[in-house]
Design a protein around this motif. Structure first.
Motif, PDB file in Angstrom:
ATOM      1  N   ILE A 206       0.865  -1.119  -0.090  1.00 17.61           N
ATOM      2  CA  ILE A 206       0.061  -0.012  -0.133  1.00 17.61           C
ATOM      3  C   ILE A 206       0.821   1.388  -0.030  1.00 17.61           C
ATOM      4  CG2 ILE A 206      -1.613   1.366   1.461  1.00 17.61           C
ATOM      5  CD1 ILE A 206      -2.548  -1.281   2.415  1.00 17.61           C
ATOM      6  N   SER A 207       0.638   2.070  -0.864  1.00 18.62           N
ATOM      7  CA  SER A 207       1.272   3.372  -0.756  1.00 18.62           C
ATOM      8  C   SER A 207       0.153   4.441  -0.953  1.00 18.62           C
ATOM      9  CB  SER A 207       2.334   3.576  -1.807  1.00 18.62           C
ATOM     10  OG  SER A 207       1.863   3.671  -3.077  1.00 18.62           O
ATOM     11  N   VAL A 208       0.537   5.759  -0.441  1.00 21.36           N
ATOM     12  CA  VAL A 208      -0.482   6.952  -0.168  1.00 21.36           C
ATOM     13  C   VAL A 208      -0.536   7.962  -1.161  1.00 21.36           C
ATOM     14  CG1 VAL A 208      -1.936   7.830   1.508  1.00 21.36           C
ATOM     15  CG2 VAL A 208      -0.752   5.800   2.256  1.00 21.36           C
ATOM     16  N   VAL A 209      -1.319   8.872  -1.602  1.00 21.94           N
ATOM     17  CA  VAL A 209      -1.181  10.050  -2.266  1.00 21.94           C
ATOM     18  C   VAL A 209      -1.838  11.101  -1.487  1.00 21.94           C
ATOM     19  CG1 VAL A 209      -0.975   9.073  -4.647  1.00 21.94           C
ATOM     20  CG2 VAL A 209      -3.480   9.629  -3.660  1.00 21.94           C
ATOM     21  N   ASN A 210      -2.050  12.011  -1.821  1.00 19.69           N
ATOM     22  CA  ASN A 210      -2.485  13.256  -0.876  1.00 19.69           C
ATOM     23  C   ASN A 210      -4.170  13.051  -0.826  1.00 19.69           C
ATOM     24  OD1 ASN A 210      -2.722  15.747   0.502  1.00 19.69           O
ATOM     25  ND2 ASN A 210      -2.069  16.906  -1.207  1.00 19.69           N
ATOM     26  N   ILE A 211      -4.643  13.874   0.254  1.00 18.52           N
ATOM     27  CA  ILE A 211      -6.067  13.844   0.494  1.00 18.52           C
ATOM     28  C   ILE A 211      -6.984  14.303  -0.771  1.00 18.52           C
ATOM     29  CG2 ILE A 211      -7.785  14.686   1.825  1.00 18.52           C
ATOM     30  CD1 ILE A 211      -5.490  15.062   3.825  1.00 18.52           C
ATOM     31  N   ASP A 212      -7.846  13.521  -1.134  1.00 21.92           N
ATOM     32  CA  ASP A 212      -8.795  13.973  -2.263  1.00 21.92           C
ATOM     33  C   ASP A 212      -8.052  13.917  -3.527  1.00 21.92           C
ATOM     34  OD1 ASP A 212     -10.974  14.159  -0.542  1.00 21.92           O
ATOM     35  OD2 ASP A 212     -10.624  16.304  -0.336  1.00 21.92           O
ATOM     36  N   ASN A 213      -6.946  13.254  -3.700  1.00 24.43           N
ATOM     37  CA  ASN A 213      -5.941  13.596  -5.129  1.00 24.43           C
ATOM     38  C   ASN A 213      -6.099  12.171  -5.786  1.00 24.43           C
ATOM     39  OD1 ASN A 213      -4.139  14.029  -6.737  1.00 24.43           O
ATOM     40  ND2 ASN A 213      -2.423  13.729  -5.409  1.00 24.43           N
ATOM     41  N   GLY A 214      -7.692  12.297  -6.540  1.00 29.64           N
ATOM     42  CA  GLY A 214      -7.951  11.207  -7.304  1.00 29.64           C
ATOM     43  C   GLY A 214      -6.892  11.278  -8.690  1.00 29.64           C
ATOM     44  N   PHE A 215      -6.591  12.444  -9.107  1.00 35.59           N
ATOM     45  CA  PHE A 215      -5.797  12.488 -10.315  1.00 35.59           C
ATOM     46  C   PHE A 215      -4.532  12.004 -10.178  1.00 35.59           C
ATOM     47  CE2 PHE A 215      -2.270  14.647 -12.403  1.00 35.59           C
ATOM     48  CZ  PHE A 215      -2.658  14.364 -13.531  1.00 35.59           C
ATOM     49  N   GLY A 216      -3.879  12.125  -8.962  1.00 37.62           N
ATOM     50  CA  GLY A 216      -2.289  11.564  -8.461  1.00 37.62           C
ATOM     51  C   GLY A 216      -2.477   9.994  -8.563  1.00 37.62           C
ATOM     52  N   ALA A 217      -3.629   9.538  -7.820  1.00 39.65           N
ATOM     53  CA  ALA A 217      -3.743   8.065  -8.071  1.00 39.65           C
ATOM     54  C   ALA A 217      -4.034   7.587  -9.234  1.00 39.65           C
ATOM     55  CB  ALA A 217      -5.130   7.720  -6.947  1.00 39.65           C
ATOM     56  N   GLY A 218      -4.956   8.108 -10.365  1.00 37.07           N
ATOM     57  CA  GLY A 218      -4.840   7.660 -11.448  1.00 37.07           C
ATOM     58  C   GLY A 218      -3.668   7.471 -12.231  1.00 37.07           C
ATOM     59  N   TYR A 219      -2.987   8.612 -12.223  1.00 38.01           N
ATOM     60  CA  TYR A 219      -1.805   8.814 -12.734  1.00 38.01           C
ATOM     61  C   TYR A 219      -0.789   7.558 -12.473  1.00 38.01           C
ATOM     62  CZ  TYR A 219       2.526  11.355 -14.555  1.00 38.01           C
ATOM     63  OH  TYR A 219       3.716  11.842 -15.031  1.00 38.01           O
ATOM     64  N   ASN A 220      -0.707   7.574 -11.153  1.00 37.24           N
ATOM     65  CA  ASN A 220       0.169   6.358 -10.669  1.00 37.24           C
ATOM     66  C   ASN A 220      -0.155   5.079 -11.071  1.00 37.24           C
ATOM     67  OD1 ASN A 220       1.533   6.073  -7.268  1.00 37.24           O
ATOM     68  ND2 ASN A 220       2.510   6.286  -9.213  1.00 37.24           N
ATOM     69  N   ALA A 221      -1.487   4.730 -11.106  1.00 38.18           N
ATOM     70  CA  ALA A 221      -2.146   3.644 -11.446  1.00 38.18           C
ATOM     71  C   ALA A 221      -1.718   3.394 -12.951  1.00 38.18           C
ATOM     72  CB  ALA A 221      -3.637   3.470 -11.316  1.00 38.18           C
ATOM     73  N   VAL A 222      -1.775   4.460 -13.822  1.00 38.49           N
ATOM     74  CA  VAL A 222      -1.638   4.200 -15.305  1.00 38.49           C
ATOM     75  C   VAL A 222      -0.228   3.992 -15.501  1.00 38.49           C
ATOM     76  CG1 VAL A 222      -1.626   5.470 -17.457  1.00 38.49           C
ATOM     77  CG2 VAL A 222      -3.667   5.928 -15.964  1.00 38.49           C
ATOM     78  N   GLN A 223       0.569   4.521 -14.501  1.00 42.46           N
ATOM     79  CA  GLN A 223       2.216   4.146 -14.885  1.00 42.46           C
ATOM     80  C   GLN A 223       2.431   2.412 -14.558  1.00 42.46           C
ATOM     81  OE1 GLN A 223       3.648   6.624 -11.664  1.00 42.46           O
ATOM     82  NE2 GLN A 223       4.857   7.635 -13.277  1.00 42.46           N
ATOM     83  N   ILE A 224       1.564   2.018 -13.552  1.00 40.10           N
ATOM     84  CA  ILE A 224       1.858   0.700 -13.379  1.00 40.10           C
ATOM     85  C   ILE A 224       0.941  -0.186 -14.316  1.00 40.10           C
ATOM     86  CG2 ILE A 224       1.168  -1.226 -11.397  1.00 40.10           C
ATOM     87  CD1 ILE A 224       1.463   1.146  -9.450  1.00 40.10           C
ATOM     88  N   ASN A 225      -0.019   0.367 -14.768  1.00 37.70           N
ATOM     89  CA  ASN A 225      -1.078  -0.600 -15.538  1.00 37.70           C
ATOM     90  C   ASN A 225      -0.151  -0.755 -16.927  1.00 37.70           C
ATOM     91  OD1 ASN A 225      -3.139  -2.101 -16.427  1.00 37.70           O
ATOM     92  ND2 ASN A 225      -3.957  -0.171 -17.694  1.00 37.70           N
ATOM     93  N   ARG A 226       0.377   0.255 -17.505  1.00 38.44           N
ATOM     94  CA  ARG A 226       1.522   0.616 -18.692  1.00 38.44           C
ATOM     95  C   ARG A 226       2.310  -0.406 -18.600  1.00 38.44           C
ATOM     96  NH1 ARG A 226       2.101   6.910 -20.063  1.00 38.44           N
ATOM     97  NH2 ARG A 226      -0.126   7.214 -20.833  1.00 38.44           N
ATOM     98  N   LEU A 227       3.045  -0.394 -17.551  1.00 42.38           N
ATOM     99  CA  LEU A 227       4.126  -1.459 -17.380  1.00 42.38           C
ATOM    100  C   LEU A 227       3.784  -2.810 -17.290  1.00 42.38           C
ATOM    101  CD1 LEU A 227       6.188   0.114 -14.151  1.00 42.38           C
ATOM    102  CD2 LEU A 227       6.797  -0.379 -16.574  1.00 42.38           C
ATOM    103  N   ALA A 228       2.519  -3.138 -16.523  1.00 45.09           N
ATOM    104  CA  ALA A 228       1.927  -4.467 -16.726  1.00 45.09           C
ATOM    105  C   ALA A 228       1.643  -5.010 -18.159  1.00 45.09           C
ATOM    106  CB  ALA A 228       0.949  -4.573 -15.813  1.00 45.09           C
ATOM    107  N   CYS A 229       1.253  -3.950 -19.021  1.00 45.10           N
ATOM    108  CA  CYS A 229       0.952  -4.144 -20.228  1.00 45.10           C
ATOM    109  C   CYS A 229       1.727  -4.278 -21.376  1.00 45.10           C
ATOM    110  CB  CYS A 229      -0.316  -3.309 -20.855  1.00 45.10           C
ATOM    111  SG  CYS A 229      -1.745  -3.648 -19.736  1.00 45.10           S
ATOM    112  N   LYS A 230       2.864  -3.873 -21.134  1.00 41.81           N
ATOM    113  CA  LYS A 230       3.922  -3.114 -22.158  1.00 41.81           C
ATOM    114  C   LYS A 230       4.395  -4.493 -23.001  1.00 41.81           C
ATOM    115  CE  LYS A 230       8.233  -3.245 -19.737  1.00 41.81           C
ATOM    116  NZ  LYS A 230       9.020  -2.640 -18.651  1.00 41.81           N
ATOM    117  N   ASN A 231       4.534  -5.519 -22.459  1.00 41.72           N
ATOM    118  CA  ASN A 231       5.143  -6.622 -23.207  1.00 41.72           C
ATOM    119  C   ASN A 231       3.921  -7.487 -24.054  1.00 41.72           C
ATOM    120  OD1 ASN A 231       7.854  -5.696 -22.281  1.00 41.72           O
ATOM    121  ND2 ASN A 231       7.314  -6.774 -20.197  1.00 41.72           N
ATOM    122  N   ASN A 232       2.819  -7.035 -23.774  1.00 40.07           N
ATOM    123  CA  ASN A 232       1.883  -7.965 -24.468  1.00 40.07           C
ATOM    124  C   ASN A 232       2.045  -7.975 -26.024  1.00 40.07           C
ATOM    125  OD1 ASN A 232       0.326  -7.235 -21.803  1.00 40.07           O
ATOM    126  ND2 ASN A 232      -0.467  -9.212 -22.586  1.00 40.07           N
TER     127      ASN A 232
END
Lengths: 232, 232, 232, 232, 232, 232, 232, 232
Positions: A206-232
């Motif tokens: 678990i890692s944490v972003v700022n209060i109400d920072n939905g954008f930051g969480a989304g950005y961070n999740a996209v980074q991870i999701n891209r990594l997971a998909c990049k070799n497909n």
């Protein structure tokens, strides 16, 4: 060393009232995004137009309804979403890749979750919404465990005591990005209590972003999701 | 108005260095209890002896090992328990009534939980210990739900992010007394983070005592358990 | 393990914009309650109607006056109480059991106390109101000690320095649920000061709920009062 | 304007390692006092000797036992009191004037109270000690109300939740100086909780000094007591 | 023990919506005072009228302008002072005794100082106002030292860093009551910074009341001033 | 753009266990300085030796006595100063330029002030020490005003309430660097209270460094003093 | 000792509602400046007029637009700047000396930076504005390093995490005055987070002023810039 | 729903003094790890042995040197690393996959960074260490940008003001896990200041774990690195 760091003339679009970082996509893989709150009307419109011209698309967060209407008039085709307070214009039809689970504890956390989900989608990731599954009615969460486990990354959004990420963290393989919200009253301290809960989580991953920072969480999740998909 | 409030001479046992509230049992239903930490040796012993003479039994909390040995010498038959740091002497064999569940999130919370459980037992209530069932491994808690539900009152002890009471609160009929512990590090703020989590709980039926206050939780639970048993 | 935890389809009433926990009464002994503040009008009404249909009665807290009027129109027979900001519809005439004392330090704490008292009454417990008996005029409190002692549970509501529960705690047999309020100014820190006072109470038998959380205190008191009455 | 403010050469006794404010008695009515904690041995002794020579008497606070022994050797006749950690030498036999009540909530607050009482006595005021009368056993306090009311000023010393001054404030005519102590654990925040309680008191006539500051309370009480006695 | 504590029927004037403590003057030497902020119009008026009938005079604090106008209509002769937000009716012409210095650091602190000064005057003490003498322009303060020293008690009002009481404390014989104000911005934390400054003062003879609590400081000063004048 | 930023190989002296920033003097005008606290003995010695070889001189702060002795053995000629906990070796005899006033409120603040003064001297600035002139005995400060005014920069060091910089700020033309210290107890919060006082100062020309950061204040003062002297 | 400190009649211009410190320029080298926020219209105008008459020029900060219009009518020639919220009248054409760099992290910090820059200019210093060069797009800052290094003093303005001053501190010879702003949301705590960042900076040569205190930073920078220019 | 959640007998290894979560690897993909600090010697050894038998390998964090020696004796082949305070036994030679950059601001942050790096390696990920590249000497960081960009995930470890992650965040494509450390003094608040800096970061792609939580960061980074490598 990356050349873009050395070039004085490139990577900055100077509008006088702002210096847009047009180098972001090449440096970090993401467009420059507009934080709309508090921006003067004419400046906001010019920034949107300039970025749209430069990037071929544009995304703004924390836009109130009045700003949303203004932007829709200025940029035909722009979509304004009232719940997430996002405004975006992205002409091309893009296939969304991978899977990010966006989970909330209560209904009052949905605005923040939607900011996260819209961010995921703007940047090309598929977001699955799983809302109102807070830990005080555990059966609601348990019935969705398989969906949550299927995601490359989980965004867990919760206000009040913010216990949701700890419970999810113990059930999944992949990273959990915890988003405390300011939802609550009294000793919630505007979200600081939920933030502390999440930072002190006994669960791992678990890692944490700022209060109400939905954008930051989304950005961070996209980074991870891209990594997971990049070799497909 | 209760007469005991007006009597200047009764209800106080003046030892010079302390004024013992011998009126407690008649006023509140509980013996006066000794908080041992920091008390001078000779005073500690005299207080234990005086209360034992007055009440026929005596209970002390936060006694370190050295104090425990001292008290065992001074009062034959006194038991000192190192985990809970309690010392007690209660000659009569008493049947324990009702049921209180004492639950912990981790093993490091057990010292506080044992202070609670020993308090329950000293005051005649049956305590069932259910330890190390924190929310990051939910199956451990779920396997014990029936036991927890069977209690008249649940004492939920947790440090770090303190999420345990919220999850239990949504699973039971009876009151949950949440005890934050100082277990953790960094942003746990010596237990303040867990305290805030519990105070902000989205689950109902949860009330909170001070950090590491196992005794207070036990006392409170005994009050509830006695009420539940009084008409049998 | 309780079966209700395993059933994916039951226990959740999915309205699209909210997932109502209709399993609460069987799992915890209490109806699902509506936190009205911030809910959109149409959603609020639909939630009230759905719960009323499902449960045969319904209770909402933190409803402002406008919401109260709206709900009265939507659900004939619904009562809106302006002081406590509660809205409820409970057709059957029910006898109130046991006794809960709801005590306040000042007149400004009454709104929170009424939220507690109305919660007690909605869930079938008898609430005795004892208001404006703060510790700076001790004779006011002492004249009511017998009434307070007669209750199975005391809800002590206080803002500013929040000393009331400590004084009551030393006078009674039964549990005291302390409710800090945001009443005060300056260093009251929006109720945090009163919360800290109550958490640090030197009196025993006191546990604490969130600032201004009259509902939570009422719910907790009903749990205790039901236990005290269950064998009659 | 007072002349002493302008005189560069007077009112300062420069020892090299410290500049003693020998002007204090004429400017404020009180001797310069020594805060012993952390002072080097030789400096401590020289300061005591110098002030004794200059003022004919001397008073030190926060002296640990080792410092006390050292000072007793250096200044024959000096008294060291271990409970209050004060050291003083005051040859003349002085009649103590007026009356200051020094009241504590618990026995653990006595060290701070004794610092206050010794300060009162050193500066010529009569201090009546009333200890261990905390609000959780109200009969102990009520039995002493007449004594407390008879004082020109009350020093109320309390740790944990610090509720004592609020109760006393509602019972007396004269000022109450509240002294929070660091006694307690968990959410007492080293005395900050008790300090906040006292600052937020709903009772009138209460003012507050720093945590554990028995000396400051004593000094303040002596100022008030002197005013009350000055016209006799 | 004082008889007034035991009498259940006396000392309380029950208006239904409030229980007035009419016993205050005999118990503490001061009338019951009305905290107007937030009171409903009709209740406010009835409280003023009732107390006026009972006490022959009445004093209210924190009354906004609208409330002031209302009270002036309801009670002919009542004076409303807009700066201090006080409302009072005190028919008899009373000679003001003694001397209290009310000192402020800046002009923005005057509203709080006036609440203090009006309180002093209502309760029969003479208040000398010395405003805008903050420590950043020391000559302003030094030119007034004689006036400040002449007072039986000093009320020192300051926001921002709140250094004024420390400087005054080193210049006077008599007690200094420090009043932190919420004046300032940024890291002033709504007055908490000034409060901490005053509580930690290295000067002696300083005690502190709540942020913006001019009334509390005035009340406390009157207690001291009365003591200083009582034997004349 | 400065070339030194681009050169990967220069400006770093890699010792394996540390990467020394040997580029500092050319980039910022100051040698690299060693923060000794917590460094392993052998590493500490090697860093001192390496820097001495590279820079021709070396300066360390926060060295305890044992480290000081060690360094004196390792580097002949090195001076260790116990009060300031600094260790330095600076062979050349350098004339000290300009004037920096280092002022303390109390004697307990001297250790921090000496760290500042030694820093000034190591970097070639003249430091005038003016100690123990706190605001509670204003005549001590006023007698030194001319000396303080003569400095190009004032370092004002104070613990407890930290009021000294505010008073000095109103008396001088040149910048005041305020250094809060951790001196004090209770609500001093380890220096946070003094820090807040200084940050909120109503006087102008005051800026603040970290608690107990004498080195930082000295460094900053040298920058200013150098500017003031550079055109002579 | 400076004579101005002793003169009771000089150095103060008493307007009844305020005591202007007309001695400031001779004592500190700067005019008295007006903090406009919250001042009544007629008082504000009179203060501006009086100071203008006394000083031949006048400067006000934190004036809202309405106040700006009012002042422009009252004092012909006065300039009101909406971004910085400053109002000033300075007839003589003055050459600006030296160089101060005013740098911001984002566009939302510009209002505070402009207050600083206008202060510099009013007091005769040249201010170079370098805006929107925050550390998340480092190339923007690096492209301006030469300009920043050329200044006698740098004012670094940043909200959110406030990292800008740390990065600049490692790149320059001259002092950096860090100004935290309240820009941000959530855990920014109204600017306290940025303030803490700056106070804890690992870079040297950084000192900090209050949150949003552009004026204080400008004043401090002018002091330094004047020293740097004084010998030319 | 995952079956493992329902099975009461599986997934828990009950040692009496602890209930090991042996289900972790199948549920989350990671072995159960031992937090050694505070564990009794015999329990610690038994836990290590049991997990080693169950999992074929074992990993412990926060083991002090004495515990390390003890474990080495108990489990032949176990490695204890003093810097990171980790103890591990992992017989099989495993190829490390992917790349995680572990970056520190200073040398004092290395202990935390090593805990992270060892965690990465134990769980099969390749960790590249880049230490002592804090932002006050930017050239050190810029010389390593290519290495940092090459990683699938960056762990950025920093104490004091914690600015490092913000600067890195603006230079990379992949997620940055920020680890605040307790390194620093004064207003660092034991790491809370650095934590706030990181939570408020203006750069995107940054999420934060608890103070000094190297293990948590390593675990999180391994999750991300595994996702990035899984399709190769």
């Amino acid at each position: 060393m990356d050349e873009s760091l050395l070039n004085e003339n490139n990577g900055i679009l100077d509008l006088g009232f702002a210096r847009l970082d047009t180098d972001r996509r090449s440096r970090c893989g993401f467009d420059e995004v507009v934080y709309c709150s508090g921006k003067e009307d004419e400046y906001l419109i010019e920034i949107f137009k300039t970025l749209y011209n430069d990037q071929g698309r544009v995304f703004g967060t924390r836009a109130d309804k009045r700003q949303g209407e203004l932007l829709k008039k200025a940029l035909p085709g722009l979509v304004y979403d009232e719940v997430s307070k996002t405004a975006f214009l992205k002409p091309e039809k893009e296939e969304l890749i991978g899977r990010i689970a966006v989970v909330t504890a209560g209904t009052a956390d949905i605005a923040v979750a939607e900011e996260a989900a819209r961010t995921c989608e703007y940047f090309g990731s598929y977001a699955e919404r799983i809302y109102d599954v807070g830990v005080s009615g555990l059966h609601r969460l348990l019935s969705k465990v398989d969906n949550i486990r299927a995601a490359n990354c989980v965004i867990a959004v919760a206000g009040m005591e913010g216990a949701l990420p700890s419970v999810i963290g113990g059930l999944v393989f992949n990273p959990v990005i915890a988003v405390p919200t300011s939802v609550g009253y009294g000793a919630n301290l505007g979200g600081i209590s939920a933030l502390l809960t999440m930072i002190n989580s006994c669960a791992n991953g678990i890692s944490v972003v700022n209060i109400d920072n939905g954008f930051g969480a989304g950005y961070n999740a996209v980074q991870i999701n891209r990594l997971a998909c990049k070799n497909n």
